[in-house]
Design a protein around this motif. Structure first.
Motif, mmCIF file in Angstrom:
data_model
loop_
_atom_site.group_PDB
_atom_site.id
_atom_site.type_symbol
_atom_site.label_atom_id
_atom_site.label_comp_id
_atom_site.label_asym_id
_atom_site.label_seq_id
_atom_site.Cartn_x
_atom_site.Cartn_y
_atom_site.Cartn_z
ATOM 1 N N PHE A 24 0.815 -1.211 0.000
ATOM 2 C CA PHE A 24 0.000 0.000 0.000
ATOM 3 C C PHE A 24 0.853 1.268 0.000
ATOM 4 C CE2 PHE A 24 -2.707 -3.366 1.351
ATOM 5 C CZ PHE A 24 -3.923 -3.066 0.741
ATOM 6 N N THR A 25 0.314 2.311 -0.603
ATOM 7 C CA THR A 25 1.004 3.598 -0.664
ATOM 8 C C THR A 25 1.277 4.102 0.758
ATOM 9 O OG1 THR A 25 -1.141 4.712 -0.801
ATOM 10 C CG2 THR A 25 -0.003 4.262 -2.870
ATOM 11 N N GLY A 26 2.461 4.647 0.950
ATOM 12 C CA GLY A 26 2.830 5.157 2.261
ATOM 13 C C GLY A 26 3.355 4.108 3.208
ATOM 14 N N GLY A 27 3.245 2.840 2.842
ATOM 15 C CA GLY A 27 3.703 1.773 3.721
ATOM 16 C C GLY A 27 5.220 1.715 3.788
ATOM 17 N N GLY A 71 10.312 -7.584 -9.045
ATOM 18 C CA GLY A 71 9.054 -7.458 -9.763
ATOM 19 C C GLY A 71 7.893 -8.105 -9.030
ATOM 20 N N GLU A 72 6.712 -8.006 -9.648
ATOM 21 C CA GLU A 72 5.479 -8.604 -9.132
ATOM 22 C C GLU A 72 5.084 -8.029 -7.768
ATOM 23 O OE1 GLU A 72 4.528 -11.935 -11.885
ATOM 24 O OE2 GLU A 72 4.188 -9.783 -11.611
ATOM 25 N N VAL A 73 5.447 -6.749 -7.540
ATOM 26 C CA VAL A 73 5.001 -6.030 -6.353
ATOM 27 C C VAL A 73 4.191 -4.827 -6.821
ATOM 28 C CG1 VAL A 73 5.690 -4.708 -4.316
ATOM 29 C CG2 VAL A 73 6.990 -6.736 -4.975
ATOM 30 N N PHE A 74 2.991 -4.668 -6.263
ATOM 31 C CA PHE A 74 2.090 -3.608 -6.693
ATOM 32 C C PHE A 74 1.588 -2.848 -5.467
ATOM 33 C CE2 PHE A 74 1.980 -7.259 -9.453
ATOM 34 C CZ PHE A 74 2.193 -6.716 -10.710
ATOM 35 N N HIS A 75 1.216 -1.582 -5.674
ATOM 36 C CA HIS A 75 0.779 -0.732 -4.565
ATOM 37 C C HIS A 75 -0.644 -0.243 -4.780
ATOM 38 C CE1 HIS A 75 5.162 -0.588 -3.911
ATOM 39 N NE2 HIS A 75 4.818 -0.420 -2.639
ATOM 40 N N ALA A 76 -1.511 -0.577 -3.822
ATOM 41 C CA ALA A 76 -2.863 -0.042 -3.796
ATOM 42 C C ALA A 76 -2.893 1.173 -2.871
ATOM 43 C CB ALA A 76 -3.834 -1.113 -3.298
ATOM 44 N N GLN A 77 -4.012 1.890 -2.854
ATOM 45 C CA GLN A 77 -4.141 3.054 -1.993
ATOM 46 C C GLN A 77 -4.461 2.627 -0.565
ATOM 47 O OE1 GLN A 77 -7.114 5.317 -4.467
ATOM 48 N NE2 GLN A 77 -5.672 6.978 -4.120
ATOM 49 N N TYR A 78 -3.802 3.283 0.382
ATOM 50 C CA TYR A 78 -4.107 3.068 1.797
ATOM 51 C C TYR A 78 -5.246 4.007 2.164
ATOM 52 C CZ TYR A 78 -3.038 2.169 6.756
ATOM 53 O OH TYR A 78 -3.082 1.789 8.081
ATOM 54 N N PRO A 79 -6.288 3.533 2.861
ATOM 55 C CA PRO A 79 -7.412 4.411 3.197
ATOM 56 C C PRO A 79 -6.967 5.557 4.093
ATOM 57 C CG PRO A 79 -7.534 2.341 4.421
ATOM 58 C CD PRO A 79 -6.446 2.170 3.408
ATOM 59 N N ASN A 80 -7.357 6.767 3.735
ATOM 60 C CA ASN A 80 -6.909 7.945 4.461
ATOM 61 C C ASN A 80 -7.932 9.057 4.266
ATOM 62 O OD1 ASN A 80 -5.563 10.281 5.357
ATOM 63 N ND2 ASN A 80 -3.563 9.443 4.843
ATOM 64 N N ALA A 81 -8.907 9.097 5.150
ATOM 65 C CA ALA A 81 -9.999 10.064 5.013
ATOM 66 C C ALA A 81 -9.494 11.499 5.033
ATOM 67 C CB ALA A 81 -11.023 9.847 6.133
ATOM 68 N N LEU A 82 -8.462 11.769 5.841
ATOM 69 C CA LEU A 82 -7.923 13.127 5.941
ATOM 70 C C LEU A 82 -7.434 13.629 4.589
ATOM 71 C CD1 LEU A 82 -7.064 15.498 7.831
ATOM 72 C CD2 LEU A 82 -4.870 14.330 8.101
ATOM 73 N N HIS A 83 -6.911 12.721 3.780
ATOM 74 C CA HIS A 83 -6.366 13.104 2.474
ATOM 75 C C HIS A 83 -7.218 12.582 1.318
ATOM 76 C CE1 HIS A 83 -2.795 14.983 4.126
ATOM 77 N NE2 HIS A 83 -2.699 13.965 4.975
ATOM 78 N N ALA A 120 -10.107 2.805 -1.484
ATOM 79 C CA ALA A 120 -8.926 1.983 -1.252
ATOM 80 C C ALA A 120 -9.172 0.546 -1.696
ATOM 81 C CB ALA A 120 -8.539 2.029 0.224
ATOM 82 N N LEU A 121 -10.346 0.007 -1.352
ATOM 83 C CA LEU A 121 -10.673 -1.350 -1.787
ATOM 84 C C LEU A 121 -10.789 -1.425 -3.303
ATOM 85 C CD1 LEU A 121 -13.269 -2.348 0.957
ATOM 86 C CD2 LEU A 121 -10.981 -3.313 0.640
ATOM 87 N N GLN A 122 -11.350 -0.388 -3.906
ATOM 88 C CA GLN A 122 -11.465 -0.369 -5.365
ATOM 89 C C GLN A 122 -10.092 -0.345 -6.014
ATOM 90 O OE1 GLN A 122 -13.294 3.127 -7.108
ATOM 91 N NE2 GLN A 122 -14.041 1.981 -8.868
ATOM 92 N N SER A 123 -9.127 0.329 -5.373
ATOM 93 C CA SER A 123 -7.781 0.377 -5.952
ATOM 94 C C SER A 123 -7.140 -1.006 -5.954
ATOM 95 C CB SER A 123 -6.908 1.377 -5.179
ATOM 96 O OG SER A 123 -6.520 0.880 -3.906
ATOM 97 N N VAL A 124 -7.470 -1.830 -4.958
ATOM 98 C CA VAL A 124 -6.992 -3.218 -4.954
ATOM 99 C C VAL A 124 -7.629 -3.976 -6.110
ATOM 100 C CG1 VAL A 124 -6.851 -5.363 -3.645
ATOM 101 C CG2 VAL A 124 -6.652 -3.166 -2.453
ATOM 102 N N GLU A 125 -8.924 -3.799 -6.276
ATOM 103 C CA GLU A 125 -9.647 -4.462 -7.368
ATOM 104 C C GLU A 125 -9.076 -4.063 -8.721
ATOM 105 O OE1 GLU A 125 -12.056 -6.708 -7.160
ATOM 106 O OE2 GLU A 125 -13.421 -6.275 -5.487
ATOM 107 N N LEU A 126 -8.705 -2.807 -8.860
ATOM 108 C CA LEU A 126 -8.146 -2.330 -10.138
ATOM 109 C C LEU A 126 -6.804 -2.985 -10.436
ATOM 110 C CD1 LEU A 126 -9.072 1.475 -10.063
ATOM 111 C CD2 LEU A 126 -9.972 -0.289 -11.614
ATOM 112 N N ILE A 127 -5.988 -3.198 -9.401
ATOM 113 C CA ILE A 127 -4.717 -3.903 -9.610
ATOM 114 C C ILE A 127 -4.992 -5.317 -10.120
ATOM 115 C CG2 ILE A 127 -2.724 -4.928 -8.428
ATOM 116 C CD1 ILE A 127 -2.663 -2.420 -6.659
#
Length: 430
Positions: A139-142, A169-181, A188-195
């Motif tokens: 996840f982003t920011g991890g 290779g074979e490492v991908f980053h989804a969005q980390y849920p962050n309501a403030l930003h 965030a879950l949709q970003s996993v689905e998109l990957i």
């Protein structure tokens, strides 16, 4: 060996620059002379309150007497055999205790190692061995470590990944849920689905890896509904869920593992940092069937699960029980949050106060605007606080978060003294 000759921080910094690789950063130009509980003194005799805790390593404080006593006793018995050559009981006992502490209504097994990055590396190995799949979604920011594999999973470029690629290779980053930003749980879950739709098919993904509370990423807490959704997605596709608890583990968030507070149990948990009170050891705990996937000889390491580290970790567990440090983590965190909210009422730059247990942070913005992270102010505050005798750390993708990782053994009086220095440093840094 540390000398007893009078010296200065400046003189030691000059020696450091001449002898130590430039890539080893240092937040404060300070050299420690001695430490105790949540305080330390530098080589010039100045006292500091430690709100950094060695980056979440000192939940039981500097030099806890029971931990030191356990290590001294172990030193008189043996210091090393390599567990894969000649075994020793403390390794087995520590594994048993971690298995019992880990969440999940299933049999568990543990692998002991030396560093957090090593635990994460082995989590990937075990996940791939069990699933027979290569892909990892992080996840982003991890932040997951400084080795090439863990850097590949880390979701922040500067300073960790700068100039070190290419990464595995074979490492991908989804969005980390962050309501403030502006990143909702659904997004965030949709970003996993998109990957899974656009980058790699689900049948080739071994694991999702996520921090219950992002450490270097800014102390953002993963919402329970996000974790539940992620686990449902994982189960649907036969993907494992790895909780990276290198920073959140060992009682920092009010439970031994932060994932105990999740609505679902992870398949694997990485742990390190505070589990041995300042001595190097780490672990990978997980479902027994998953942990047993690698063949004999596939896991281990020369110093992995050292007798010294095991003795220290077992003592830390006793300290947590005897001193009720899990409950203290919750009350300490509540104390910090109350104090920080009071400061925030007077400081418009503080746009958010957050935390889980005693893993607490403030985020600074220009005029409190979340669209304008204020890294410059953050740096000034950290520097000013150190000048006044308080050690702080910054973090976050934009360098605008101040995190607090004070030892859980710190007194309320010491917390209040540190909070006052932080408030004064904010005022002085405007």
């Amino acid at each position: 060996m540390q000398t007893n000759q009078p010296t200065t921080n400046a003189a030691l910094m000059a020696r450091r620059h001449a002898a130590v690789a430039r890539g080893v950063g240092q937040t404060h130009e300070i050299f420690v002379s001695r430490a105790r509980d949540a305080e330390f003194w530098d080589v010039e005799g100045r006292r500091f309150i430690d709100f950094a805790g060695g980056i979440a390593v000192l939940n039981t404080g500097h030099l806890h007497p029971e931990v030191i006593q356990a290590v001294k006793a172990q030193l008189d018995l043996y210091t090393h055999t390599c567990f894969q050559v000649v075994a020793y009981e403390p390794y087995v006992e520590l594994a048993e205790k971690l298995n019992a502490l880990a969440p999940g209504d299933f049999a568990k097994k543990t692998l002991l190692l030396s560093t957090g990055a090593e635990a994460v590396e082995n989590a990937v190995k075990v996940a791939r061995a069990y699933t027979k799949r290569p892909g990892i979604i992080a996840f982003t920011g991890g932040y997951h470590g400084r080795t090439l594999m863990t850097l590949g999973m880390t979701g922040k470029v500067t300073p960790y990944k700068l100039g070190f690629g290419p990464f595995p290779g074979e490492v991908f980053h989804a969005q980390y849920p962050n309501a403030l930003h502006g990143v909702s749980v659904d997004q965030a879950l949709q970003s996993v689905e998109l990957i899974l739709k656009n980058d790699i098919e689900a049948e080739r993904v071994a694991a999702f890896i996520i921090e219950p509370v992002q450490g270097e990423g800014g102390f953002y807490v993963a919402p329970p509904e996000f974790i539940a959704g992620l686990k449902a997605l994982a189960d649907r596709h036969g993907i494992l869920l790895i909780a990276d608890e290198v920073q959140t583990g060992a009682g920092r968030t009010g439970t031994w593992f932060a994932s105990e507070q999740w609505p679902v149990a992870p398949d694997l948990i990485t742990t390190a940092k505070s589990m041995a009170g300042g001595f190097p050891i780490s672990g990978l705990v997980g479902r027994a069937d998953v942990m047993d996937a690698p063949a004999p000889g596939g896991l281990g390491g020369t110093y992995a699960g050292s007798p010294i580290g095991c003795a220290a970790a077992l003592a830390v567990l006793k300290v947590f029980e005897n001193e009720k440090l899990l409950a203290r983590s919750q009350t300490l965190g509540a104390h910090l949050l109350k104090g920080l909210h009071a400061i925030a009422k007077k400081e418009p730059a503080i746009g958010d106060v957050r935390g889980l247990g005693a893993m607490v942070a403030i985020e600074l913005f220009e005029n409190g605007d979340p669209a304008r992270p204020d890294a410059a102010l953050t740096k000034r505050v950290v520097t000013e606080a150190a000048r006044r005798g308080l050690i702080l750390l910054s973090c976050g993708s934009y360098g605008n978060v101040i995190r607090i990782l004070v030892p859980l053994t710190a007194s309320d009086a010491l917390l209040d003294e540190g909070l006052q220095i932080l408030a004064d440093s904010l005022t002085a840094s405007r």
